[in-house]
Design a protein around this motif. Sequence first.
Motif, PDB file in Angstrom:
ATOM      1  N   VAL A 242      -0.765   7.989  -1.832  1.00  0.00           N
ATOM      2  CA  VAL A 242      -1.947   7.536  -0.913  1.00  0.00           C
ATOM      3  C   VAL A 242      -2.900   6.402  -0.991  1.00  0.00           C
ATOM      4  O   VAL A 242      -2.978   5.189  -0.418  1.00  0.00           O
ATOM      5  N   ILE A 243      -2.707   5.865  -2.382  1.00  0.00           N
ATOM      6  CA  ILE A 243      -3.255   4.592  -3.162  1.00  0.00           C
ATOM      7  C   ILE A 243      -2.164   3.554  -2.325  1.00  0.00           C
ATOM      8  O   ILE A 243      -2.943   2.615  -1.496  1.00  0.00           O
ATOM      9  N   PHE A 244      -1.223   3.773  -2.242  1.00  0.00           N
ATOM     10  CA  PHE A 244       0.220   2.585  -1.907  1.00  0.00           C
ATOM     11  C   PHE A 244       0.119   2.872  -0.585  1.00  0.00           C
ATOM     12  O   PHE A 244      -0.260   1.385   0.174  1.00  0.00           O
ATOM     13  N   CYS A 245       0.178   3.768  -0.206  1.00  0.00           N
ATOM     14  CA  CYS A 245      -0.516   3.711   1.722  1.00  0.00           C
ATOM     15  C   CYS A 245      -1.172   2.856   2.512  1.00  0.00           C
ATOM     16  O   CYS A 245      -1.623   2.594   3.137  1.00  0.00           O
ATOM     17  N   ALA A 246      -2.745   3.245   1.195  1.00  0.00           N
ATOM     18  CA  ALA A 246      -3.745   3.066   1.886  1.00  0.00           C
ATOM     19  C   ALA A 246      -4.179   1.309   1.779  1.00  0.00           C
ATOM     20  O   ALA A 246      -5.337   0.771   2.871  1.00  0.00           O
ATOM     21  N   PHE A 247      -2.777   0.982   0.971  1.00  0.00           N
ATOM     22  CA  PHE A 247      -3.467  -0.289   1.052  1.00  0.00           C
ATOM     23  C   PHE A 247      -3.004  -1.382   2.434  1.00  0.00           C
ATOM     24  O   PHE A 247      -3.571  -2.292   2.895  1.00  0.00           O
ATOM     25  N   ARG A 362      -8.011  18.733  -1.333  1.00  0.00           N
ATOM     26  CA  ARG A 362      -8.272  18.002  -0.928  1.00  0.00           C
ATOM     27  C   ARG A 362      -8.706  16.736  -0.573  1.00  0.00           C
ATOM     28  O   ARG A 362      -8.315  15.735  -0.378  1.00  0.00           O
ATOM     29  N   PHE A 363     -10.721  16.982  -0.800  1.00  0.00           N
ATOM     30  CA  PHE A 363     -11.392  15.951  -1.221  1.00  0.00           C
ATOM     31  C   PHE A 363     -10.714  15.468  -1.932  1.00  0.00           C
ATOM     32  O   PHE A 363     -11.058  13.841  -1.384  1.00  0.00           O
ATOM     33  N   SER A 364     -10.519  15.547  -3.202  1.00  0.00           N
ATOM     34  CA  SER A 364     -10.562  14.467  -3.790  1.00  0.00           C
ATOM     35  C   SER A 364      -9.425  14.139  -4.213  1.00  0.00           C
ATOM     36  O   SER A 364      -9.688  12.923  -4.286  1.00  0.00           O
ATOM     37  N   GLY A 365      -8.517  14.575  -3.528  1.00  0.00           N
ATOM     38  CA  GLY A 365      -7.442  13.751  -3.769  1.00  0.00           C
ATOM     39  C   GLY A 365      -7.641  12.608  -2.443  1.00  0.00           C
ATOM     40  O   GLY A 365      -6.334  11.558  -2.710  1.00  0.00           O
ATOM     41  N   THR A 370      -7.220   7.102  -1.253  1.00  0.00           N
ATOM     42  CA  THR A 370      -7.308   6.409  -0.723  1.00  0.00           C
ATOM     43  C   THR A 370      -8.674   5.065  -1.211  1.00  0.00           C
ATOM     44  O   THR A 370      -8.795   4.031  -0.994  1.00  0.00           O
ATOM     45  N   GLN A 371      -9.662   5.291  -2.066  1.00  0.00           N
ATOM     46  CA  GLN A 371     -10.671   4.726  -2.757  1.00  0.00           C
ATOM     47  C   GLN A 371      -9.741   3.516  -3.747  1.00  0.00           C
ATOM     48  O   GLN A 371     -10.268   2.282  -3.806  1.00  0.00           O
ATOM     49  N   CYS A 406       1.497  -4.743   4.251  1.00  0.00           N
ATOM     50  CA  CYS A 406       1.994  -3.635   4.969  1.00  0.00           C
ATOM     51  C   CYS A 406       3.105  -3.208   4.239  1.00  0.00           C
ATOM     52  O   CYS A 406       3.500  -2.224   4.864  1.00  0.00           O
ATOM     53  N   LEU A 407       4.517  -3.948   4.028  1.00  0.00           N
ATOM     54  CA  LEU A 407       5.506  -3.753   3.525  1.00  0.00           C
ATOM     55  C   LEU A 407       5.446  -2.824   1.929  1.00  0.00           C
ATOM     56  O   LEU A 407       5.917  -1.298   2.469  1.00  0.00           O
ATOM     57  N   ILE A 408       4.457  -2.703   1.668  1.00  0.00           N
ATOM     58  CA  ILE A 408       4.157  -1.461   0.744  1.00  0.00           C
ATOM     59  C   ILE A 408       3.730  -0.113   0.933  1.00  0.00           C
ATOM     60  O   ILE A 408       4.565   0.745   0.204  1.00  0.00           O
TER      61      ILE A 408
END
Length: 433
Positions: A242-247, A362-365, A370-371, A406-408
């Motif tokens: 999620v961290i990398f998708c959230a970029f 779910r909320f924590s994850g 994302t943050q 976007c690639l990441i």
Amino acid sequence: MTETTTAKRTPVKAAAASFMGSAVEYYDFFIFGSAAALIFPIIFFPDDDNAALVMSLATFGFAYIARPIGAVVLGHFGDRIGRQRVLMFTLVLMGLSTFIIGCLPTFDQIGWFAPALLVLCRLMQGLSAAGEQAGAASLSLEHAPDNRRSFFTSWTLTGTQGGQILAALVFIPVLSLPDEIKYSWGWRVPFWLSAVVVIVAFFIRRTLHETPTFQDAKAQGEIARIPLIPLMRDHWRDVLRVIFCAFIAAVSTVFGNLALAYGKEVGLAENLTLWLVVVANIVALGTQPLFAILADRIGRKPVFVYGAISSAVVMPFYMLSMSSGNTLLTFGLAILVFSFGYAAANAVWPSFYGEMFSARVRFSGMAIGTQLGFLMAGFAPSIVAALGGVQEGGWVVISAFTGAICLIAAISALTAKETKSVPTDTLGIRVVA
């Protein structure tokens, strides 16, 4: 096993509450971002052109420093006491901090204490935002029918478009005011008006009950005492994903904030740059639900990846068009990159990320993942500005940065499992070795 609750899902009401809450959050965020690009360099920092702009844009990014801290704290309580209570808190905190910004003295009045107070208020906004989207997305997802989760959760992010549209429409008249009014009290009005939006959203959200999924988990004794422990033990790969998708969220800050400063540099009128944001967001109000419906049919991954790749491909053409003198072309490319590119990923990520986690975390994850990822979005304007992205020819820097993030995001999304057909009650449940 303890008997489950008889609570009913109310997907429409949950989606409406999520829409309004996100609208408040991003009304407040967007007026701050617009002011950081166009107003704050003049009234909160010494008069030093690019340095003042970089410092002003950095204040926009400071909220993203507070977000990971807020994600841990608000995520904990969201998974412990429920989504709805935490969402009421985030709504009030955002509205209060935004109203206070409109009351702050300027640099000429109190010197460096002025930007210090601005940063403090911005940190409060960040704490609020840390729990808002993750909580709203969890709420909508758990109220939605299994086969329409992407559609109903997409209204959380569609609310962000509504907030940005409202903010831009309020800010455009401010930019038309004479300088002596605009830089004295005129810029304050949009911040004060946030109180009205908060009151409306408060009464809508107050009547929404907790999700059946959370109530069932609570009735069965499945609520984690410290959600962070099972999250890091069982879902650490999903958090990283999620961290990398959230970029991908950096596309929005580049489009909505950095492009304002770049457009002004290459000769576009301030009002015109804001109208680009308004029109693109209005179109996205229609395209995002359509992309979400598509994701319910073909899956989250292909729609998300399309959104990331198309954003990277079209962004350089959009930035170049700003100096072309062809206003119609610039508007067309703004709609293409944002409403038909980024909007695809933006519509899908609430369900895509939320479905990676079980109800107990779910909320924590979502909040923590994302943050941490949104740190890239928060500091994108100041980083790119420092690299020369708001100077003549800066479209190259902006486009290269957008392409990289976007690639990441696309590669990270491809590593995820497709979850569109997984029942809500079994999402994120796995056998741990």
